[in-house]
Design a protein around this motif. Structure first.
Motif, short mmCIF file in Angstrom:
data_model
loop_
_atom_site.label_atom_id
_atom_site.label_comp_id
_atom_site.label_asym_id
_atom_site.label_seq_id
_atom_site.Cartn_x
_atom_site.Cartn_y
_atom_site.Cartn_z
N LEU A 25 0.82 -1.21 0.00
CA LEU A 25 0.00 0.00 0.00
C LEU A 25 0.85 1.26 0.00
O LEU A 25 0.55 2.23 -0.70
N ALA A 26 1.94 1.26 0.75
CA ALA A 26 2.82 2.43 0.80
C ALA A 26 3.51 2.65 -0.55
O ALA A 26 3.61 3.78 -1.03
N LEU A 27 3.98 1.57 -1.18
CA LEU A 27 4.65 1.72 -2.47
C LEU A 27 3.66 2.13 -3.55
O LEU A 27 3.97 2.97 -4.40
N GLY A 46 -2.27 -2.28 -6.33
CA GLY A 46 -1.98 -2.01 -7.74
C GLY A 46 -2.49 -0.67 -8.20
O GLY A 46 -3.30 -0.02 -7.53
N LEU A 47 -1.99 -0.28 -9.37
CA LEU A 47 -2.40 0.95 -10.04
C LEU A 47 -2.78 0.61 -11.47
O LEU A 47 -2.14 -0.25 -12.10
N ASN A 48 -3.79 1.29 -11.98
CA ASN A 48 -4.26 1.07 -13.35
C ASN A 48 -3.96 2.28 -14.22
O ASN A 48 -4.22 3.41 -13.80
N LEU A 83 9.88 14.18 -6.75
CA LEU A 83 9.96 12.77 -6.39
C LEU A 83 10.71 12.57 -5.08
O LEU A 83 10.34 11.72 -4.26
N LEU A 84 11.76 13.34 -4.85
CA LEU A 84 12.49 13.26 -3.58
C LEU A 84 11.58 13.66 -2.41
O LEU A 84 11.62 13.03 -1.35
N PHE A 143 3.16 5.84 -3.20
CA PHE A 143 4.27 6.61 -3.77
C PHE A 143 4.11 6.73 -5.29
O PHE A 143 4.16 7.83 -5.84
N TYR A 144 3.91 5.60 -5.96
CA TYR A 144 3.79 5.64 -7.43
C TYR A 144 2.51 6.33 -7.87
O TYR A 144 2.47 6.95 -8.93
N ARG A 145 1.46 6.26 -7.08
CA ARG A 145 0.24 6.99 -7.43
C ARG A 145 0.50 8.49 -7.41
O ARG A 145 0.10 9.22 -8.31
#
Length: 123
Positions: free
Chosen positions: A18-20, A42-44, A90-91, A23-25
């Protein structure tokens, strides 16, 4: 002639799906998969590409560019606008910056919060 295949999913091992995924979301604005949970998130993307994040007990982050723990995969993202501004954003979201930057300034290598290396390039 071989049948064509279309990439439909990429899944990353990690300690906290969920945390990763969060981040990518934030980094990509992709939509969360409605059935995400603590073991698999997941992400779509609109075109159907799915990025998954699966919990792995005793996960060890890659040690790139060293190979004591191989990177296993490497994601690349094109960014719009200034590359340094994208890196700063991103940082702030939790990415890390590696000292080894073999393709700077046209591409920068960062790590996600789970340690996976990824590149950002100017789109």
């Amino acid at each position: 002639m071989p049948q064509r295949m279309r990439l439909s999913a990429i899944t990353l091992d990690c300690p906290d799906p969920l945390a990763l995924a969060a981040f990518y979301r934030q980094a990509t604005a992709l939509e969360p998969h409605p059935k995400s949970d603590v073991d698999f998130a997941g992400l779509n993307r609109e075109d159907g590409l799915f990025i998954g994040f699966q919990r792995v007990d005793r996960y060890r982050a890659p040690s790139w560019p060293g190979q004591s723990v191989p990177q296993q995969l490497h994601l690349c993202f094109e960014v719009e606008g200034d590359l340094e501004e994208a890196e700063a954003r991103l940082l702030e979201l939790g990415a890390g910056r590696l000292n080894h930057q073999p393709h700077a300034p046209r591409a920068l290598i960062l790590t996600d919060p789970a340690g996976h290396p990824f590149c950002i390039t100017k789109g």
